[in-house]
Design an enzyme around this catalytic site. Structure first.
Site, PDB file in Angstrom:
ATOM      1  N   GLN A 137       0.828  -1.210   0.000  1.00 30.72           N
ATOM      2  CA  GLN A 137       0.000   0.000   0.000  1.00 30.72           C
ATOM      3  C   GLN A 137       0.860   1.257   0.000  1.00 30.72           C
ATOM      4  O   GLN A 137       1.566   1.514   0.975  1.00 30.72           O
ATOM      5  CB  GLN A 137      -0.901   0.001   1.249  1.00 30.72           C
ATOM      6  CG  GLN A 137      -1.810   1.204   1.360  1.00 30.72           C
ATOM      7  CD  GLN A 137      -2.590   1.214   2.674  1.00 30.72           C
ATOM      8  OE1 GLN A 137      -2.161   0.615   3.654  1.00 30.72           O
ATOM      9  NE2 GLN A 137      -3.719   1.885   2.699  1.00 30.72           N
ATOM     10  N   GLY A 138       0.787   2.032  -1.060  1.00 28.60           N
ATOM     11  CA  GLY A 138       1.589   3.255  -1.145  1.00 28.60           C
ATOM     12  C   GLY A 138       0.738   4.496  -0.955  1.00 28.60           C
ATOM     13  O   GLY A 138       0.441   5.215  -1.917  1.00 28.60           O
ATOM     14  N   TYR A 139       0.347   4.736   0.269  1.00 33.27           N
ATOM     15  CA  TYR A 139      -0.418   5.949   0.588  1.00 33.27           C
ATOM     16  C   TYR A 139       0.498   6.999   1.221  1.00 33.27           C
ATOM     17  O   TYR A 139       0.674   8.081   0.711  1.00 33.27           O
ATOM     18  CB  TYR A 139      -1.538   5.622   1.587  1.00 33.27           C
ATOM     19  CG  TYR A 139      -2.830   5.110   1.005  1.00 33.27           C
ATOM     20  CD1 TYR A 139      -2.863   4.444  -0.214  1.00 33.27           C
ATOM     21  CD2 TYR A 139      -4.035   5.287   1.686  1.00 33.27           C
ATOM     22  CE1 TYR A 139      -4.061   3.970  -0.733  1.00 33.27           C
ATOM     23  CE2 TYR A 139      -5.234   4.822   1.177  1.00 33.27           C
ATOM     24  CZ  TYR A 139      -5.255   4.156  -0.029  1.00 33.27           C
ATOM     25  OH  TYR A 139      -6.433   3.699  -0.508  1.00 33.27           O
ATOM     26  N   SER A 140       1.081   6.632   2.389  1.00 38.98           N
ATOM     27  CA  SER A 140       1.806   7.621   3.190  1.00 38.98           C
ATOM     28  C   SER A 140       3.074   8.102   2.494  1.00 38.98           C
ATOM     29  O   SER A 140       3.711   7.368   1.747  1.00 38.98           O
ATOM     30  CB  SER A 140       2.192   7.016   4.537  1.00 38.98           C
ATOM     31  OG  SER A 140       1.065   6.502   5.186  1.00 38.98           O
TER      32      SER A 140
ATOM     33  N   GLU B 115     -10.273  -1.428   5.097  1.00 38.44           N
ATOM     34  CA  GLU B 115      -9.065  -1.499   5.920  1.00 38.44           C
ATOM     35  C   GLU B 115      -9.463  -1.734   7.376  1.00 38.44           C
ATOM     36  O   GLU B 115      -8.751  -2.359   8.143  1.00 38.44           O
ATOM     37  CB  GLU B 115      -8.251  -0.199   5.797  1.00 38.44           C
ATOM     38  CG  GLU B 115      -6.986  -0.198   6.648  1.00 38.44           C
ATOM     39  CD  GLU B 115      -6.006   0.920   6.320  1.00 38.44           C
ATOM     40  OE1 GLU B 115      -6.368   1.816   5.540  1.00 38.44           O
ATOM     41  OE2 GLU B 115      -4.882   0.868   6.841  1.00 38.44           O
TER      42      GLU B 115
ATOM     43  N   SER C  27      -4.294   7.149  12.784  1.00 36.65           N
ATOM     44  CA  SER C  27      -3.836   7.116  14.182  1.00 36.65           C
ATOM     45  C   SER C  27      -5.032   7.250  15.127  1.00 36.65           C
ATOM     46  O   SER C  27      -6.108   7.702  14.732  1.00 36.65           O
ATOM     47  CB  SER C  27      -2.864   8.261  14.442  1.00 36.65           C
ATOM     48  OG  SER C  27      -3.591   9.476  14.522  1.00 36.65           O
TER      49      SER C  27
END
Ligand code: FAD
Lengths: 393, 362
Positions: free
Chosen positions: A126-129, A243, A378
């Protein structure tokens, strides 16, 4: 009020148990039960067994090779899997990208992507952040500029879990300026594309489970775009609802509490089992109260979801309390060991005491699990979501 | 009332802080912290030149201090620097040697050529010495030790290991020169060791020394509280800095009230740790030493772990990385609770003492 499962659900649970009892390889279950690291091969084996039974993609509809389960059935399966010490499969292909492709993908994308997730040919990450875009994900800056049939991608992703095992990454990339949320697209990238480089990040417990991914003029076919250009934010939000499937982790917490009790009886310190130390025993009892309440909260919110009355904030509340509880359990698990928690795993006399390997690794696992309240949105961000709901109108 | 350091203590604190910042930067620390012998000889030599091990010993025995206040000043700086040198073991050993009248062995400690470790814990004993099982017997005129010892902090780098073992109804102290150890790195760095005694021949320093052992351990606990304080101060500064620098949603994290309040609670916890440590220091030479040390260790252990968890959380992903120094401070602050009795052990110790008081009164 009635807390009972329906007769069909009870029968389903029995079916799941029978399946797990007959098919979960004993060596893998033993490793999961005692917290030993799983190899990538262990994960692949269990995935193949579930796939053969048709129980791999628990959140996909039947027509795409999924189970078509209701939310309650998914919950039952997850709970039993945890209690039987089945491995937890990485969610990236099965629970994240799969639902997105089913909802937003073209027929061609569905036909190529979904079967390869099921049979294990593709491993997604997963390439989000990004370094500058964590909680404020919409401020992401990795840019994709269109040249003919390709996008040229430049930028950096980070915290990419299990990127080292993946051959593909799904990314949020910026394709237009203006309002941050409106210029984002959802793009699929082969990790062996020239100009894509993955570097490991060592984390607090000494292990490597996250990575950073650099994109330098990487050319990605326009055919790898999912949904419309600049519609990525909607897709990202849709993905997040998946998720947070099984976010409360009640099954894991139940299992962890039982192991904590067992270990506290087994380990003797200063003349008595730890379980007889009044200060320690009180902490275990307190956590049992929390767990029981969370178990029922989880069921109540599950019933809402089943009846189509789920509010968007349910999963935020479950994530908040579920992660707090599991982190408290990890804290006590480390403390059961007293001074023996000090040496790095497996060294010293603690290794000879016949303790399960998760006990010997307790301190490292505790530090590793600090991530639970940071990733997947978070706990502060979850509180913001609930607060917004609480005070609206 | 005056809570300031004396001029001498301020000088000691300043020079030690400068020395460590210079001689033990984070990268060098992390390399040594996880590899045998978990100790940098040049660093130890520098500490000895500054008179640090000497500060553990009273003037009566040729040292430069040895008061609870001296110990507090030194260990606060140790904590601030996250120094992994075997100072705790040397402190425990030095105090014991002093009480046993072995000034001859202290000369090397003060000079820096001798490093000590104290083998008291056993796999099933962490805090209450009533339960120690290792024994010492005289065979053909020499003493032989039996049993197992664990969590011997600093032992891999020690030149002399002092072992506590049962002599009939008493607890004696025995000396071993560089015994064969099972050594390990600790999760938070630094060396520890276990030891299988299996008939080892040892020199007897004392056959009945329980009060001296208890006092040495309490001094070690005070040192750990002070070390906690130093590490908390540093991590507080890092966290404050990070919150003021890191921006999300177009503003510094320090502008979010939810995070400001969390940082405030960390600061208040730090103040509480300072106060309970001062209280233990002030009562150390009085009749209530054991109770005050237990209180300090229990509260410090609890608050330090919570503080560390908050520090990681407020940093987000960065706080989870090996590369960021804050994560190593957080680990120390959690793991320090496991040394010389944890929060639950010391609460149990207080309860035990209360019961004895009630019994004595009736
Ligand atoms: C082990 C691990 C695995 C991960 N795996 C992945 C992955 O596979 N793919 C991926 O894309 N990402 C992944 N992440 C990234 C994760 O989603 C981010 O770490 C998370 O979103 C937080 O972002 P950040 O680390 O930049 O912290 P920041 O956003 O900088 O936050 C720092 C602190 O400020 C708080 N904060 C921020 N904004 C507010 C606000 N408005 N109000 C109150 N408090 C606020 C945060 O809660 C946190 O406590 C992973 C992270 C970790 C630690």
């Amino acid at each position: 009020m009635n807390l009972d499962y329906s007769p069909q659900e009870v029968a389903f649970r029995a079916e799941v148990r029978a399946f797990l009892a007959d098919n979960l390889p004993a060596d893998i279950a033993a490793r999961v039960a005692d917290g030993s690291p799983l190899s990538h091969d262990d994960t692949l084996r269990w995935q193949a067994i579930l796939h053969a039974r048709g129980w791999l993609a628990s959140v996909w509809p039947r027509e795409h090779g999924g189970t078509g389960w209701s939310v309650v059935e998914r919950h039952i399966f997850a709970e039993e899997s945890a209690l039987y010490s089945a491995p937890r499969l990485p969610p990236f292909g099965l629970n994240m990208l799969g639902p997105v492709v089913i909802r937003y993908g073209t027929d061609a994308q569905k036909a190529t992507i979904l079967p390869r997730i099921l049979d294990g040919s593709d491993w997604w990450c997963q390439g989000y952040s990004e370094p500058g875009a964590g909680s404020d994900l919409a401020s992401l800056r990795t840019r994709a500029v269109r040249f003919g049939d390709d996008y040229v991608v430049n930028g950096q992703k980070t915290w990419t879990t299990y990127g080292q095992y993946a051959n593909k990454i799904f990314c949020l990339v910026r394709t237009a300026d203006g309002k941050p949320q409106q210029g984002i697209s959802f793009l699929l990238v082969d990790l062996d594309t020239p100009g894509v480089e993955m570097r490991p990040i060592r984390i607090i417990d000494g292990s490597v489970e996250v990575n950073e991914v650099f994109f330098t003029d990487a050319r990605v076919p326009v055919a790898n775009l999912v949904g419309e250009e600049n519609a990525g934010w909607t897709i990202a939000k849709y993905l997040l609802t998946y998720e947070r499937t099984n976010i409360a982790g009640v099954g894991y917490a139940t299992k962890e509490l039982a192991r904590l009790r067992q270990l506290a009886r087994q380990i003797v310190r200063d003349g008595r089992p730890i379980a007889d130390n009044p200060a320690f025993a009180a902490r275990i009892a307190e956590l049992e109260c929390e767990l029981e309440a969370l178990r029922v909260t989880n069921l109540r919110l599950l019933a809402n979801a089943r009846d189509g009355a789920a509010s968007g904030v349910d999963s935020s509340m479950l994530k908040l309390r579920g992660t707090q509880l599991r982190q408290s359990l990890q804290d006590l698990y480390r403390m059961v060991l007293g001074p023996m928690a000090g040496p790095l795993a497996g060294t010293g006399l603690a290794g000879d005491l016949g303790l399960p390997s998760d006990a010997i690794r307790a301190a490292q696992t505790y530090f590793n699990h600090r991530k639970l309240s940071i990733y997947g949105g978070s706990n502060e961000i979850q509180r913001n979501i609930v607060a917004q709901h609480l005070f609206q109108g | 009332m005056d809570f300031r350091h004396s001029e001498e203590h301020q000088l000691l604190a300043d020079s030690l802080r400068r020395f460590l910042a210079d001689a033990s930067p984070m990268t060098a620390r992390n390399t040594a912290a996880f590899a045998f012998p978990y100790h940098i000889p040049t660093l130890w030599a520098g500490l000895a030149r500054l008179g640090i091990p000497g500060a553990f010993v009273t003037e009566a025995h040729g040292g430069f201090g040895g008061t609870p206040a001296d110990i507090m000043v030194v260990f606060e700086e140790i904590g601030r620097n996250l120094c992994i040198e075997p100072l705790l073991g040397t402190l425990l050993g030095a105090r014991l040697l002093e009480r046993l009248g072995r000034g001859d062995l202290l000369e090397g400690v003060i000079a820096g050529s001798e490093r000590l470790a104290l083998a008291v814990n056993e796999p099933q004993v962490a805090c209450d010495l009533d339960h120690l099982a290792a024994t010492a017997h005289r065979v053909d005129g020499s003493w032989r030790l039996q049993g197992q010892k664990s969590a011997i902090y600093g032992a891999p780098a020690a030149t002399l290991v002092l072992v506590v073992a049962r002599t009939d109804d008493h607890l004696g102290v025995f000396a071993l020169r560089e015994p064969a150890l099972i050594h390990s790195a600790m999760v938070d760095g630094g060396g520890t060791a276990d030891l299988v005694l299996s008939g080892l021949r040892a020199e007897c320093l004392a056959q009945d020394a329980r009060p001296a052992i208890e006092e040495a351990l309490d001094l070690g606990r005070l040192a750990l509280c002070a070390e906690t304080l130093g590490a908390m101060s540093h991590l507080m500064a890092l966290t404050k800095d990070y919150l003021q620098t890191r921006k999300q949603f177009g503003q510094a994290l320090s502008t979010f009230q939810a995070l400001r309040h969390r940082a405030v609670d960390m600061q208040v916890d730090l103040e509480q740790v300072l106060s309970i440590t001062i209280s233990a220091m002030a009562e150390f030479d009085g009749p209530q030493r054991a109770r005050h040390v237990a209180m300090a260790k229990a509260l410090t252990g609890k608050l330090a772990a919570r503080f560390a968890e908050e520090a990681i959380q407020l940093h987000g992903g960065i706080g989870m990385t090996w590369e960021y120094p804050g994560s190593h401070y957080a680990k120390r602050l959690v793991m320090i609770d496991h040394q010389l009795g944890d929060r639950h052990d010391h609460i149990a110790r207080m309860i035990r003492a209360d019961r004895q008081d009630v019994k004595a009164a009736t």
